[in-house]
Design an enzyme around this catalytic site. Structure first.
Site, mmCIF file in Angstrom:
data_model
loop_
_atom_site.group_PDB
_atom_site.id
_atom_site.type_symbol
_atom_site.label_atom_id
_atom_site.label_comp_id
_atom_site.label_asym_id
_atom_site.label_seq_id
_atom_site.Cartn_x
_atom_site.Cartn_y
_atom_site.Cartn_z
ATOM 1 N N ILE A 92 0.832 -1.200 0.000
ATOM 2 C CA ILE A 92 0.000 0.000 0.000
ATOM 3 C C ILE A 92 0.870 1.254 0.000
ATOM 4 O O ILE A 92 1.858 1.328 0.729
ATOM 5 C CB ILE A 92 -0.905 0.042 1.253
ATOM 6 C CG1 ILE A 92 -1.731 -1.240 1.347
ATOM 7 C CG2 ILE A 92 -1.819 1.259 1.232
ATOM 8 C CD1 ILE A 92 -2.292 -1.502 2.721
ATOM 9 N N CYS A 93 0.469 2.231 -0.813
ATOM 10 C CA CYS A 93 1.168 3.508 -0.797
ATOM 11 C C CYS A 93 0.257 4.532 -0.125
ATOM 12 O O CYS A 93 -0.667 5.046 -0.727
ATOM 13 C CB CYS A 93 1.482 3.933 -2.231
ATOM 14 S SG CYS A 93 2.279 5.518 -2.349
ATOM 15 N N LEU A 94 0.523 4.778 1.147
ATOM 16 C CA LEU A 94 -0.309 5.735 1.890
ATOM 17 C C LEU A 94 0.575 6.469 2.893
ATOM 18 O O LEU A 94 1.295 5.841 3.664
ATOM 19 C CB LEU A 94 -1.444 4.987 2.609
ATOM 20 C CG LEU A 94 -2.455 5.851 3.359
ATOM 21 C CD1 LEU A 94 -3.233 6.744 2.401
ATOM 22 C CD2 LEU A 94 -3.430 4.976 4.145
#
Lengths: 166, 586
Positions: A89-91
């Site tokens: 995940i890119c957060l």
């Protein structure tokens, strides 16, 4: 050392209103390791993820809550900020914008928000992001198809678990 | 830097107008001893680090009526550029300046610790904590001391000591350094010390005008320059380096040229390039095979025949046009051209590299000269002679070292200036040839005179009659002046005629310093007396500073100047002023 007292409280707090929030957390594989958890979020309404239930693997590092939890989608999902290969995940709040005042619940809610509002300009999965930007219709179709195929099969199992917890 | 050049110029004209070089020399001697108005670089030691940043801190503290820690936070955010900080203040106002940097000053801070009976819920550990065990930051966020401590420890370990933000989500405020210090030292005194150090070292690491000395192993010093970051400096430890790129001093090469050149020399990419074009690996033993004539059936030293065109293994029988059991694609025309190009490039590189290397090697050999010369001087001094002053010799030797360096670095410069890598498209063929001739004329003149100077200095004049020694002395003095003048001219040519016409500003070249690379001066504590507080402390710091650096001087500064041996004190003062030419090989 992970602050397990806080984790216990977080679990209780999160699962208290899971019906409303659409997110829940339990121990991974019904084990007893408080540093390996499994989160669930329901796909937000009016998105191609609607009706799906998404599993997220949660590992708490030694320094939790002063270091961010490590989260990864277990359920395959077609989304610009989530790897279609391994669920990474890119957060920002899972990285440098993490604050100890955030909780697992708020992090899961942020993931849910991410499903509603992709950020294709800061992609994790370049292929998906390209499709999102260039051919939105196909993107919607693929995302919906992936939800149907991967996020609904396990829904019965999840519900059973939910019943158990209640 | 300007001051430097112009005073040089005076020297030089004065010099050349003189008929009697002996008189001229004396005049130059005097000018050495005059202190320069502003030192353009200073050395910051571990001990003077605090003093070094005080000026900037006090300026911001006075201007904005701030505590030291808030001033520090602002300066760290603006990378210690007080000018920029003031510009932001004028443009955006105090509030925004503070908000951006994370300085928050809540007027009515609720002090929970006063309500000692109550407990407060800490939002991090989610426990109820007695009010005396919580801390409220300037931003108003309150958490328990344990959680704060954990947070600080994680951030310090994470290398974020300089900007530890509040734990609240989206709060940009930087935590009070006193709180961090107190809480962390209660649990890990070592880590609190580290935190302190990191905070102090921000002045070096986050500052455009300060750089660590790149010596390995680290000497612990940093160098601060006043305004020109394209300069070459010498640390108190004796290492000379380019301030801009932290590699060895390399002017008249630009940093980019020097980087390309060292890379090229290191990986021998030209050789590899030539080999890939001119050889083929044997299909059996994989050794590179060069074709030395004949037909396209080649056999390797291992005995394996193969087709030169496709590299595939073949049988042995062949005619001039066919090889038994083998056919492959036809001869390709561009192959020949490529091989020619690679050959030409390699020869060009070799031309420049050989000369670069020759001068670098001479430079290294001449290092030994320094000792020989000292012996010669002592022999001459012991003789009954009217000649008592040998500064002409040490000056000549220093001039030789200085110009030898310039000469050796001028070759990589020329390689890139007139080669295909950097400026090919920016000059027409005629233009380039013209410039190249201009430059090479100067380079050759310099080269010839440097060699002559070297020859005279190396002569065994300690056994010569006095008359002959006087003759050599004249030659050395004259050549020293000529060589200096030629170096200066070459730099001018580079700056005005070669690089001046190009748009790109990436090739900044450290200016020629006739007197050698400037030694960083000790931080002068004169302005500190203005600072109102902790005089005693500063006193003690400067004592430490003096105490630790003094014993290091004799070894770190080669005492080649004539008076250096007899009077260390005077030499040291002069070194501090950065006026002595001691650019000896490191």
């Amino acid at each position: 050392m992970v602050d397990f007292a806080r984790v216990q409280k977080e679990l209780a707090d999160c699962n208290r209103d899971m019906a409303i929030s659409g997110v829940s957390i339990m121990l991974h594989g019904n084990g007893n390791d408080l540093s390996h958890l499994s989160g669930t979020i329901t796909g937000p309404l009016a998105t191609p993820y609607e009706g799906g239930t998404f599993q997220i693997d949660i590992r708490l590092p030694e320094g939790y809550p002063f270091e961010p939890p490590k989260m990864q989608f277990v359920t395959k999902v077609w989304h610009p900020n989530i790897s279609s290969q391994n669920g990474a995940i890119c957060l920002d709040i899972l990285k440098d914008q993490w604050s100890p005042a955030l909780t697992l619940k708020t992090a899961l809610l942020s993931l849910q928000a991410l499903l509603s509002a992709p950020e294709p300009d800061d992609p994790q999965d370049a292929v998906v992001a390209q499709q999102y930007l260039r051919d939105y219709q196909t993107f919607m179709g693929t995302a919906r198809y992936w939800t149907e195929t991967f996020a609904k099969r396990s829904s019965i199992g999840t519900e059973e678990k939910v019943q158990k917890l209640l | 830097m300007e001051v430097f050049l112009s005073s040089d110029e005076e020297d030089y004209y004065y010099y050349s107008d003189r008929d009697d070089a002996l008189e001229g020399l004396d005049v130059e001697e005097d000018s050495y001893c005059q202190p320069k108005s502003v030192a353009s670089c200073q050395v910051i030691t571990k001990e003077s680090l605090l003093i070094a940043q005080r000026e900037e801190l006090h300026r911001v503290m006075d201007l904005l009526k701030l505590s030291e820690q808030h001033a520090r936070t602002l300066l760290i955010y603006h990378r210690w550029d007080a000018e920029k900080l003031i510009a932001v203040l004028v443009e955006k106002g105090k509030d925004q300046l503070f908000a951006e940097a994370g300085v928050s000053m809540v007027e009515q801070k609720v002090d929970f610790s006063l309500q000692s009976s109550s407990t407060i819920m800490c939002n991090i550990c989610m426990d109820d904590i007695p009010a005396k065990e919580v801390t409220t930051m300037d931003c108003g966020h309150c958490f328990c001391n344990n959680c704060w401590t954990e947070h600080f420890i994680v951030k310090i370990h994470d290398g974020q000591s300089r900007r530890i933000r509040c734990m609240a989500h989206k709060c940009n405020a930087i935590c009070d350094e006193a709180v961090v210090r107190n809480l962390v030292s209660a649990r890990h005194p070592d880590l609190a010390e580290k935190f302190e150090r990191f905070l102090l070292e921000s002045y070096i690491e986050d500052n455009r005008k300060v750089k660590w000395c790149p010596r390995v192993p680290h000497c612990g010093n940093a160098i601060r320059v006043v305004d020109d970051k394209f300069c070459e400096v010498e640390c108190a430890c004796g290492l000379q380096f380019c301030f801009s790129c932290s590699s060895e001093a390399h002017s008249p090469c630009s940093c980019m040229m020097w980087e390309l050149w060292t890379k090229k020399c290191k990986d021998e990419s030209e050789t590899v390039n030539w080999m890939t074009v001119n050889t083929k690996p044997c299909p059996k033993c994989y050794k590179p095979v060069e074709k030395n004539g004949g037909c396209n059936l080649v056999s390797c030293i291992c005995g394996q025949p193969f087709c030169w065109l496709c590299g595939g293994a073949t049988g042995r029988d062949h005619t001039w046009s066919t090889i038994s059991g083998h056919s492959c694609g036809r001869y390709k025309e561009d192959h020949e051209e490529k091989s020619e190009c690679a050959k030409r490039d390699l020869y060009r590189y070799m031309h420049y590299h050989n000369r670069y290397k020759a001068h670098t090697d001479s430079f290294k050999l001449e290092t030994k000269l320094k000792e020989t010369i000292e012996i010669k001087i002592s022999i001459l001094e012991s003789r009954e002679s009217t000649l008592k002053d040998f500064t002409w010799l040490t000056n000549g030797l220093n001039r030789l070292f200085r110009s030898r360096r310039v000469l050796s670095y001028s070759y990589p410069f020329a390689y890139y200036m007139f080669g295909e890598d950097l400026f090919w498209g920016e000059m027409s063929k005629e233009d380039r040839e013209l410039k190249q001739n201009l430059f090479e004329d100067q380079q050759q003149q310099l080269e010839a005179n440097v060699e002559r100077l070297s020859k005279f200095i190396e002569e065994p004049f300690e056994s010569y009659a006095e008359e002959k020694v006087m003759e050599i002395r004249m030659q050395v003095i004259n050549l020293s002046v000529v060589v200096d003048k030629l170096c200066k001219k070459m730099y001018e040519c580079i700056e005005n005629d070669l690089l001046g016409s190009h748009q790109s500003t990436i090739h900044n070249i450290a200016p020629y310093q006739s007197k050698g690379i400037e030694k960083a001066s000790e931080l002068s504590p004169c302005w500190i007396s203005k600072a109102d507080d902790s005089d005693a402390f500063l006193q003690s710091v400067s004592n430490i500073q003096g105490g630790t650096t003094e014993p290091g001087w004799p070894s770190s500064s080669p005492n080649l100047n004539g008076n250096g041996c007899s009077s260390r004190k005077r030499a040291r003062k002069a070194l501090g002023d950065g006026l002595f030419d001691l650019n000896l090989p490191a």
